[in-house]
Write a protein that holds these residues in place. Structure first.
Motif, PDB file in Angstrom:
ATOM      1  N   SER A 131      -4.773   6.253   0.068  1.00  0.00           N
ATOM      2  CA  SER A 131      -3.867   5.131  -0.178  1.00  0.00           C
ATOM      3  C   SER A 131      -4.157   4.506  -1.542  1.00  0.00           C
TER       4      SER A 131
ATOM      5  N   ASN B 233       0.808   5.024   0.918  1.00  0.00           N
ATOM      6  CA  ASN B 233       0.026   5.959   1.718  1.00  0.00           C
ATOM      7  C   ASN B 233       0.443   7.392   1.407  1.00  0.00           C
TER       8      ASN B 233
ATOM      9  N   SER C 257       0.839  -1.191   0.000  1.00  0.00           N
ATOM     10  CA  SER C 257       0.000   0.000   0.000  1.00  0.00           C
ATOM     11  C   SER C 257       0.878   1.245   0.000  1.00  0.00           C
TER      12      SER C 257
END
Length: 336
Positions: A181, A176, A174
């Motif tokens: 995200s 961010n 992921s």
């Protein structure tokens, strides 16, 4: 004599001309038939010998891209049983005129026979190339494999990579941003950035937590950054986020993106952005951009059009950079 006497039957690479009876005819030219990109003709001439000729029809295509042919040609006669006479295989022969391939048979043909022509390969090349071959320089290529060129393969691969990102196909990390995200793929990030690769190789928090924090980028700018990495960015998106992309390219060592931003920022310098670009040129070590901004300000005298903004600039800019600007101004004054 019917129209069938001139017709050549074809499949994708094979052509057959059936001759029922030449009789006293001394010359016969087939109807055009298409193999590859070109229209072809076969000719039979009877003089002292029987000659068979093969050539592409004269056209703009033939003039600019004459075919380079590899083929097998044979004469199959039904007289006294099925007998075939085969010419030695022709390899990579450029054909432009009716005299480029002439097969002289030393015995007469009577009755029915077939001229059987099988193309093994056809390549195209510019007319000023006499007898090119397939090389690393790509001087010629098969017309039957052009659809599989490296350019097309790269386009297909990039399209698939773009779908992996846009459709979140098997994402495993992921990203961010400051306000959201995005799912991504370790392997792609590692292949495009040595910084990302180092994160995943060593026991850093990014490896353990399967997340990378890029808190200095908005979700839109971060999406543009990933779109570039995956080969899926459009021009307007790139232009909108150039400075964010430049910062990310420098931070994560994506050298091709940094160079793309550098080149793009050179193209539209004006009084509204020249000071900001000069600072970025100094900060991210962009020599061409720095020179162009200096010339715009000093050599072309635009510094006097933005004197108020320049006063603000010298209050906050790097001292060394300000010194370079004043040195340029002094050099111009000395030149008068």
């Amino acid at each position: 004599m019917t129209d069938n006497a001139y017709r050549v039957e074809t499949t994708s690479r094979l052509a057959q001309w059936r001759i029922e009876n030449l009789a006293s005819c001394t010359y016969r030219k087939s109807d055009p038939f298409k193999i590859g990109k070109w229209n072809w003709r076969l000719v039979i001439e009877k003089n002292r010998t029987l000659q068979i000729k093969l050539y592409p029809e004269i056209s703009g295509l033939t003039k600019d891209n004459p075919p380079i042919a590899s083929f097998i040609i044979r004469v199959v006669s039904s007289l006294g049983g099925r007998k075939a006479l085969t010419h030695p295989e022709i390899r990579d022969k450029q054909l432009k005129s009716s005299e480029d391939f002439v097969w002289a048979l030393e015995f007469p043909l009577t009755g029915k026979f077939i001229i059987d022509l099988e193309f093994l390969d056809l390549k195209s090349a510019s007319a000023n190339v006499i007898q090119p071959s397939i090389t690393s320089g790509g001087e010629s290529c098969s017309v039957w494999t052009e659809r599989f060129t490296q350019k097309d393969l790269r386009a297909t691969a990039l399209s698939s990579l773009g779908r992996m990102l846009s459709e979140s196909i098997h994402t495993d990390i992921s990203i961010n941003a400051s306000d959201g995200s995005i799912g991504a793929h370790r392997a792609v990030l590692a292949a495009r950035s040595p910084v990302f690769r180092s994160m995943f190789l060593h026991d850093l928090k990014e490896k353990e937590m399967s997340a990378i924090d890029i808190s200095d980028m908005s979700i839109e700018a971060c999406q543009s950054f990933l779109n570039y990495i995956y080969g899926n960015i459009d021009e307007q998106d790139f232009l909108t986020h150039r400075l964010d992309l430049l910062r990310a390219a420098d931070k994560y060592d994506v050298t091709d993106l940094k160079e793309a931003c550098h080149d793009s920022l050179l193209e539209d310098i004006d009084t509204t952005n020249v000071l900001e670009r000069l600072q970025n040129a100094s900060l991210y070590h962009l020599p061409k951009l720095k020179i162009c901004c200096m010339q715009y300000l000093v050599k072309f005298g635009k510094i006097y059009d933005i004197i108020d903004q320049f006063d603000v600039f010298i209050q906050s800019a790097d001292r060394e950079l300000i010194g370079e600007v004043f040195n340029e101004v002094l050099a111009v004054w000395k030149g008068f």
